[in-house]
Motif scaffolding. Structure first.
Motif, PDB file in Angstrom:
ATOM      1  N   ALA A  26       0.818  -1.215   0.000  1.00 44.96           N
ATOM      2  CA  ALA A  26       0.000   0.000   0.000  1.00 44.96           C
ATOM      3  C   ALA A  26       0.855   1.270   0.000  1.00 44.96           C
ATOM      4  CB  ALA A  26      -0.931  -0.008   1.213  1.00 44.96           C
ATOM      5  N   MET A  27       2.110   1.156   0.483  1.00 45.00           N
ATOM      6  CA  MET A  27       2.971   2.330   0.634  1.00 45.00           C
ATOM      7  C   MET A  27       3.955   2.520  -0.517  1.00 45.00           C
ATOM      8  SD  MET A  27       1.955   3.751   3.376  1.00 45.00           S
ATOM      9  CE  MET A  27       0.324   3.059   3.185  1.00 45.00           C
ATOM     10  N   VAL A  28       3.809   1.762  -1.583  1.00 37.74           N
ATOM     11  CA  VAL A  28       4.745   1.866  -2.705  1.00 37.74           C
ATOM     12  C   VAL A  28       4.856   3.322  -3.152  1.00 37.74           C
ATOM     13  CG1 VAL A  28       5.059   1.313  -5.147  1.00 37.74           C
ATOM     14  CG2 VAL A  28       4.513  -0.499  -3.518  1.00 37.74           C
ATOM     15  N   GLY A  29       6.095   3.795  -3.302  1.00 33.69           N
ATOM     16  CA  GLY A  29       6.328   5.171  -3.739  1.00 33.69           C
ATOM     17  C   GLY A  29       6.515   6.138  -2.585  1.00 33.69           C
ATOM     18  N   LYS A  30       6.260   5.687  -1.372  1.00 36.20           N
ATOM     19  CA  LYS A  30       6.484   6.539  -0.204  1.00 36.20           C
ATOM     20  C   LYS A  30       7.725   6.059   0.538  1.00 36.20           C
ATOM     21  CE  LYS A  30       1.656   7.837   0.555  1.00 36.20           C
ATOM     22  NZ  LYS A  30       1.726   9.311   0.623  1.00 36.20           N
ATOM     23  N   ARG A  31       8.374   6.970   1.242  1.00 40.92           N
ATOM     24  CA  ARG A  31       9.573   6.629   2.011  1.00 40.92           C
ATOM     25  C   ARG A  31       9.163   6.236   3.429  1.00 40.92           C
ATOM     26  NH1 ARG A  31      14.517  10.869   2.957  1.00 40.92           N
ATOM     27  NH2 ARG A  31      12.824  12.021   3.966  1.00 40.92           N
ATOM     28  N   ILE A  32       9.614   5.063   3.841  1.00 44.93           N
ATOM     29  CA  ILE A  32       9.324   4.591   5.196  1.00 44.93           C
ATOM     30  C   ILE A  32      10.511   4.926   6.086  1.00 44.93           C
ATOM     31  CG2 ILE A  32       8.875   2.570   6.643  1.00 44.93           C
ATOM     32  CD1 ILE A  32       7.433   1.342   4.209  1.00 44.93           C
ATOM     33  N   VAL A  33      10.260   5.769   7.084  1.00 45.94           N
ATOM     34  CA  VAL A  33      11.303   6.241   7.994  1.00 45.94           C
ATOM     35  C   VAL A  33      11.056   5.596   9.359  1.00 45.94           C
ATOM     36  CG1 VAL A  33      12.367   8.271   9.059  1.00 45.94           C
ATOM     37  CG2 VAL A  33      11.437   8.422   6.726  1.00 45.94           C
ATOM     38  N   LEU A  34      11.956   4.719   9.747  1.00 47.86           N
ATOM     39  CA  LEU A  34      11.795   3.961  10.984  1.00 47.86           C
ATOM     40  C   LEU A  34      12.447   4.674  12.166  1.00 47.86           C
ATOM     41  CD1 LEU A  34      11.076   1.317  12.552  1.00 47.86           C
ATOM     42  CD2 LEU A  34      13.309   0.439  11.817  1.00 47.86           C
ATOM     43  N   ALA A  35      11.664   4.859  13.220  1.00 46.52           N
ATOM     44  CA  ALA A  35      12.215   5.356  14.481  1.00 46.52           C
ATOM     45  C   ALA A  35      12.749   4.151  15.248  1.00 46.52           C
ATOM     46  CB  ALA A  35      11.131   6.059  15.291  1.00 46.52           C
ATOM     47  N   THR A  36      14.027   4.188  15.597  1.00 47.36           N
ATOM     48  CA  THR A  36      14.648   3.037  16.240  1.00 47.36           C
ATOM     49  C   THR A  36      15.757   3.491  17.178  1.00 47.36           C
ATOM     50  OG1 THR A  36      16.005   1.058  15.851  1.00 47.36           O
ATOM     51  CG2 THR A  36      16.124   2.785  14.186  1.00 47.36           C
ATOM     52  N   THR A  37      15.998   2.707  18.225  1.00 47.44           N
ATOM     53  CA  THR A  37      17.107   3.034  19.122  1.00 47.44           C
ATOM     54  C   THR A  37      18.432   2.648  18.475  1.00 47.44           C
ATOM     55  OG1 THR A  37      16.764   0.907  20.219  1.00 47.44           O
ATOM     56  CG2 THR A  37      15.763   2.842  21.247  1.00 47.44           C
ATOM     57  N   SER A  38      18.386   1.811  17.418  1.00 44.33           N
ATOM     58  CA  SER A  38      19.642   1.409  16.769  1.00 44.33           C
ATOM     59  C   SER A  38      19.844   2.164  15.461  1.00 44.33           C
ATOM     60  CB  SER A  38      19.676  -0.103  16.548  1.00 44.33           C
ATOM     61  OG  SER A  38      18.478  -0.536  15.951  1.00 44.33           O
ATOM     62  N   SER A  39      20.070   3.454  15.590  1.00 47.33           N
ATOM     63  CA  SER A  39      20.425   4.313  14.460  1.00 47.33           C
ATOM     64  C   SER A  39      21.368   5.376  14.980  1.00 47.33           C
ATOM     65  CB  SER A  39      19.177   4.975  13.869  1.00 47.33           C
ATOM     66  OG  SER A  39      19.543   6.020  12.985  1.00 47.33           O
TER      67      SER A  39
END
Length: 150
Positions: free
Chosen positions: A71-84
């Motif tokens: 459903a999200m094709v074409g959108k950027r998925i930005v993950l909030a994570t403690t390992s970044s």
């Protein structure tokens, strides 16, 4: 213009999920819920935390991670994570971004971590592990909205 959207991966704490939905309703943001959730939508604690805001929130439920990705094709998925290593304040958001938050208990599985387009973090005091997910969501969404609202 386009607005950022919020996605919750298999949320398992009803009051936090409801708090995020209330936040999103008030700021006119869409919330994607990636199933399965760790609670029933009828649970009293969920309804109570969301008050009547849940009914005005734009909520899209996805049966699985795979369905969500399709459903999200074409959108950027930005993950909030403690390992970044990238602080959310140093990241350049766009109005098309989907801000993805994992479960408080377990974050997201490695496959989800790998398939995110970007990973950001909220720098914390050393030795402390993580923030409440609703607070993290508010901080990151607030910064993303600041950057992308004209």
């Amino acid at each position: 213009g386009n607005m950022i959207e919020i996605a919750l991966y298999q949320p398992d704490i009803p009051p936090n999920t409801a708090t995020i939905m209330r936040f999103a309703a008030c700021l006119d943001l869409t919330v994607h819920i990636i199933e399965p959730t760790g609670f029933l939508w009828s649970e009293k604690s969920f309804r109570r935390a969301g008050m009547d805001y849940i009914d005005t929130a734009r909520i899209v439920r996805h049966a699985s991670w795979q369905a969500f990705c399709q459903a999200m094709v074409g959108k950027r998925i930005v993950l909030a994570t403690t390992s970044s290593d990238t602080a959310y304040t140093d990241f350049s958001f766009t109005g098309d971004d989907i801000l993805l938050f994992g479960r408080e208990s377990a974050g997201v599985p490695e496959t989800v971590h790998q398939s995110a387009d970007a990973r950001i973090t909220i720098p914390l005091k050393p030795g402390l592990r993580s923030l409440n997910v609703a607070m993290a969501c508010a901080m990151i969404a607030g910064e993303a909205l600041r950057q992308t609202s004209s």
